[in-house]
Design a protein around this motif. Structure first.
Motif, PDB file in Angstrom:
ATOM      1  N   THR A 424       0.838  -1.211   0.000  1.00 49.25           N
ATOM      2  CA  THR A 424       0.000   0.000   0.000  1.00 49.25           C
ATOM      3  C   THR A 424       0.870   1.257   0.000  1.00 49.25           C
ATOM      4  O   THR A 424       0.594   2.224  -0.724  1.00 49.25           O
ATOM      5  N   MET A 425       1.917   1.245   0.821  1.00 49.85           N
ATOM      6  CA  MET A 425       2.829   2.396   0.832  1.00 49.85           C
ATOM      7  C   MET A 425       3.523   2.565  -0.514  1.00 49.85           C
ATOM      8  O   MET A 425       3.706   3.676  -0.994  1.00 49.85           O
ATOM      9  N   ARG A 426       3.919   1.450  -1.112  1.00 46.81           N
ATOM     10  CA  ARG A 426       4.533   1.504  -2.450  1.00 46.81           C
ATOM     11  C   ARG A 426       3.547   2.091  -3.459  1.00 46.81           C
ATOM     12  O   ARG A 426       3.914   2.908  -4.318  1.00 46.81           O
ATOM     13  N   HIS A 427       2.289   1.704  -3.368  1.00 48.67           N
ATOM     14  CA  HIS A 427       1.266   2.164  -4.304  1.00 48.67           C
ATOM     15  C   HIS A 427       0.958   3.651  -4.128  1.00 48.67           C
ATOM     16  O   HIS A 427       0.785   4.381  -5.113  1.00 48.67           O
ATOM     17  N   LEU A 428       0.911   4.087  -2.881  1.00 42.88           N
ATOM     18  CA  LEU A 428       0.559   5.484  -2.620  1.00 42.88           C
ATOM     19  C   LEU A 428       1.710   6.440  -2.907  1.00 42.88           C
ATOM     20  O   LEU A 428       1.491   7.553  -3.393  1.00 42.88           O
ATOM     21  N   ARG A 429       2.937   6.026  -2.604  1.00 41.31           N
ATOM     22  CA  ARG A 429       4.078   6.933  -2.721  1.00 41.31           C
ATOM     23  C   ARG A 429       4.916   6.720  -3.981  1.00 41.31           C
ATOM     24  O   ARG A 429       5.826   7.495  -4.255  1.00 41.31           O
ATOM     25  N   GLN A 430       4.657   5.631  -4.730  1.00 46.25           N
ATOM     26  CA  GLN A 430       5.451   5.307  -5.919  1.00 46.25           C
ATOM     27  C   GLN A 430       6.930   5.196  -5.575  1.00 46.25           C
ATOM     28  O   GLN A 430       7.797   5.558  -6.362  1.00 46.25           O
ATOM     29  N   SER A 431       7.194   4.683  -4.389  1.00 46.22           N
ATOM     30  CA  SER A 431       8.577   4.559  -3.911  1.00 46.22           C
ATOM     31  C   SER A 431       8.703   3.314  -3.042  1.00 46.22           C
ATOM     32  O   SER A 431       7.757   2.936  -2.329  1.00 46.22           O
ATOM     33  N   LEU A 432       9.870   2.698  -3.078  1.00 42.78           N
ATOM     34  CA  LEU A 432      10.158   1.545  -2.227  1.00 42.78           C
ATOM     35  C   LEU A 432      10.673   1.954  -0.852  1.00 42.78           C
ATOM     36  O   LEU A 432      10.740   1.124   0.061  1.00 42.78           O
ATOM     37  N   VAL A 433      11.031   3.214  -0.693  1.00 42.43           N
ATOM     38  CA  VAL A 433      11.656   3.668   0.549  1.00 42.43           C
ATOM     39  C   VAL A 433      10.743   3.492   1.770  1.00 42.43           C
ATOM     40  O   VAL A 433      11.193   2.978   2.804  1.00 42.43           O
ATOM     41  N   PRO A 434       9.454   3.896   1.721  1.00 46.26           N
ATOM     42  CA  PRO A 434       8.615   3.696   2.919  1.00 46.26           C
ATOM     43  C   PRO A 434       8.530   2.234   3.347  1.00 46.26           C
ATOM     44  O   PRO A 434       8.626   1.931   4.540  1.00 46.26           O
ATOM     45  N   GLY A 435       8.370   1.336   2.380  1.00 43.45           N
ATOM     46  CA  GLY A 435       8.314  -0.083   2.709  1.00 43.45           C
ATOM     47  C   GLY A 435       9.620  -0.590   3.292  1.00 43.45           C
ATOM     48  O   GLY A 435       9.622  -1.412   4.221  1.00 43.45           O
ATOM     49  N   MET A 436      10.741  -0.114   2.762  1.00 43.46           N
ATOM     50  CA  MET A 436      12.045  -0.535   3.287  1.00 43.46           C
ATOM     51  C   MET A 436      12.225  -0.069   4.731  1.00 43.46           C
ATOM     52  O   MET A 436      12.730  -0.807   5.583  1.00 43.46           O
ATOM     53  N   VAL A 437      11.800   1.155   5.009  1.00 39.41           N
ATOM     54  CA  VAL A 437      11.913   1.690   6.371  1.00 39.41           C
ATOM     55  C   VAL A 437      11.030   0.887   7.328  1.00 39.41           C
ATOM     56  O   VAL A 437      11.475   0.473   8.414  1.00 39.41           O
ATOM     57  N   ALA A 438       9.770   0.651   6.938  1.00 36.49           N
ATOM     58  CA  ALA A 438       8.860  -0.109   7.793  1.00 36.49           C
ATOM     59  C   ALA A 438       9.354  -1.548   7.971  1.00 36.49           C
ATOM     60  O   ALA A 438       9.279  -2.103   9.065  1.00 36.49           O
ATOM     61  N   HIS A 439       9.863  -2.143   6.915  1.00 38.57           N
ATOM     62  CA  HIS A 439      10.395  -3.510   6.966  1.00 38.57           C
ATOM     63  C   HIS A 439      11.608  -3.573   7.891  1.00 38.57           C
ATOM     64  O   HIS A 439      11.758  -4.514   8.682  1.00 38.57           O
ATOM     65  N   PHE A 440      12.470  -2.551   7.812  1.00 45.44           N
ATOM     66  CA  PHE A 440      13.631  -2.477   8.707  1.00 45.44           C
ATOM     67  C   PHE A 440      13.196  -2.408  10.164  1.00 45.44           C
ATOM     68  O   PHE A 440      13.740  -3.110  11.026  1.00 45.44           O
ATOM     69  N   LEU A 441      12.208  -1.570  10.458  1.00 43.92           N
ATOM     70  CA  LEU A 441      11.736  -1.427  11.834  1.00 43.92           C
ATOM     71  C   LEU A 441      11.128  -2.731  12.351  1.00 43.92           C
ATOM     72  O   LEU A 441      11.384  -3.145  13.491  1.00 43.92           O
ATOM     73  N   GLN A 442      10.330  -3.393  11.519  1.00 40.24           N
ATOM     74  CA  GLN A 442       9.712  -4.650  11.925  1.00 40.24           C
ATOM     75  C   GLN A 442      10.765  -5.720  12.202  1.00 40.24           C
ATOM     76  O   GLN A 442      10.725  -6.413  13.218  1.00 40.24           O
TER      77      GLN A 442
END
Length: 456
Positions: A424-442
């Motif tokens: 969803t973050m990738r779809h909304l922001r057209q970027s992999l960065v939000p998902g990478m940050v959230a994945h790192f935190l998890q």
């Protein structure tokens, strides 16, 4: 309809072949449990995870000793006994005797018979009915040699009490409680408090997301419009994704064969991850160059980097309440399962020392490598490819299900939740960065919790 590249059939064949061969080799490839040293065979699969659960329950009891203890000791005893009966491991049987004495149970003769005859005299002298046989002269050395991990201090304390040495017994019990409290109270509890606080904040964010979704006012979530006409086709992206899976599985199979007689498990895992991830990125980059474009089509861009990092933080907080619900539901559904697969990180962590360089490497692969490569291929190649064929919601759900399929089955629901959030973050922001940050935190939070649960 777009035709698929011919190479994808080669990668699919390689993937299927490596899965089939790997399944046939699995019973012979399973390494012995690093938690229990003096044994004939190792605990594997669900048995290994059950063993680590018993270790955690035992630590929890003694960590709370100064508050009156907890009721986790009987459950730990039951698990150890179950494992002792199901396997030929020695330490589960030994721990049944130790915890049985703590719970004021009579000496378990069935467990005793599973141990070598030369060792049975020691346990009878410690926990047998009155009058017990004399304590062997080398009793202390015997207990230390068993490598009982956390329960070694409890066994030694029981020995010192039988030897009428109360000071040594108190010192051993103090070491026992300090070790447990260091693992549980000083490490795990603060992490749990932090997760709960993050979940409370995230619940507010999740409610806001739900409000926006109902009104379909996506601009309130900072939605970035999709770029113009894409150049990488569905076939290109699917080919790159399958290449990544096939190369990871095939090289992992080769490394697994090496691991039969090699002790450098963690370094080889890191090598596998970065080698296959790097090769697959280069493979996709070559395809993009041939099409006259770049990997920015997949969301690999530094545009609005700061905003996307903060977006990933907020997205992860909003995901925490969802993960909590899905985790409880998953535990309920799999509560009676006997075929669950242990978390690979848990298995690797149990074989590394708390201060060792291997644990640092393991953190790199879990908290850095996994977010980098999994986001690139699952939310980059796969999700972007699905968007070439489907609308947003089906693409999000399909990519999340595929993401969950490469993880242990008992974690499917929480992993699907994470996959939906990241996509969803990738779809909304057209970027992999939000998902990478959230994945790192998890993954960082999971790594720290597992580390705290296992102790030193």
């Amino acid at each position: 309809m777009q035709t698929l590249p011919r190479t994808i059939y080669l990668w699919l064949a390689l993937l299927v072949a490596s899965l089939l061969v790997g399944n046939r080799l699995e019973p012979r490839r399973t390494p012995p449990s690093p938690t229990v040293k003096p044994t004939q065979t190792g605990l594997s699969g669900p048995n290994f995870e059950r063993y680590l659960t018993a270790e955690r329950l035992t630590r929890t009891h003694y960590a709370l000793a100064k508050f009156g203890g907890s009721d986790t000791l009987p459950e730990a005893l039951a698990i150890y006994r179950e494992l002792a009966l199901a396997t030929n491991q020695l330490n589960p049987a030994r721990k049944v005797l130790i915890l049985g004495n703590q719970l004021h149970k009579p000496l378990d003769e069935m467990m005793l018979k599973q141990l070598p005859e030369g060792e049975q005299l020691l346990w009878r002298s410690l926990y047998g009915p009155y009058p017990p046989p004399p304590i062997p002269l080398n009793a202390e050395a015997q207990l230390v040699a068993m490598q009982l991990r956390f329960l070694d201090n409890q066994a030694l304390a029981d020995l010192y009490k039988r030897q009428d040495n109360p000071q040594a017994a108190e010192a051993a019990e103090a070491r026992r409680d300090a070790q447990a409290q260091g693992a549980i109270l000083k490490r795990l509890v603060p992490l749990l408090v932090l997760a709960v606080l993050g979940g409370v904040i995230g619940l507010g964010l999740l409610l806001f997301v739900g409000f926006v979704a109902l009104r379909r006012e996506w601009h309130l979530l900072g939605r970035v419009p999709e770029a113009g006409e894409p150049k990488l086709t569905w076939g290109d992206l699917l080919d790159g994704f399958v290449f990544y899976l096939a190369s990871y599985r095939a090289l992992g199979l080769l490394i697994g064969v090496v691991l039969m007689s090699h002790s450098a498990v963690v370094p080889l895992q890191v090598l596998l991850q970065f080698l296959t991830g790097g090769l697959a990125i280069a493979y996709l980059a070559a395809k993009a160059k041939k099409r006259g474009t770049s990997l920015a089509e997949l969301g690999a861009s530094r545009e609005q980097l700061g905003a996307n990092v903060l977006y990933g933080l907020g997205g992860y907080l909003a995901t925490l309440p969802l993960l909590a619900v899905l985790g409880l539901l998953s535990n309920f559904l799999f509560r009676n399962s006997t075929t669950t697969t242990p978390n690979p990180a848990l298995t690797l962590l149990s074989g590394t020392s708390s201060t060792g360089w291997e644990r640092g490497l393991l953190f790199v692969t879990i908290a850095v490598g996994a977010p980098l490569f999994e986001e690139f291929f699952f939310r980059g190649a796969l999700f972007t490819g699905l968007r070439r064929r489907f609308s947003g919601l089906p693409s999000i759900l399909l990519s999340a299900v595929v993401f969950a399929s490469v993880h242990p089955i008992q974690d499917a629901l929480p992993i699907i939740g994470l996959g939906v959030s990241f996509a969803t973050m990738r779809h909304l922001r057209q970027s992999l960065v939000p998902g990478m940050v959230a994945h790192f935190l998890q993954n960082t939070l999971t790594f720290l919790m597992l580390t705290a649960s296992l102790g030193d």
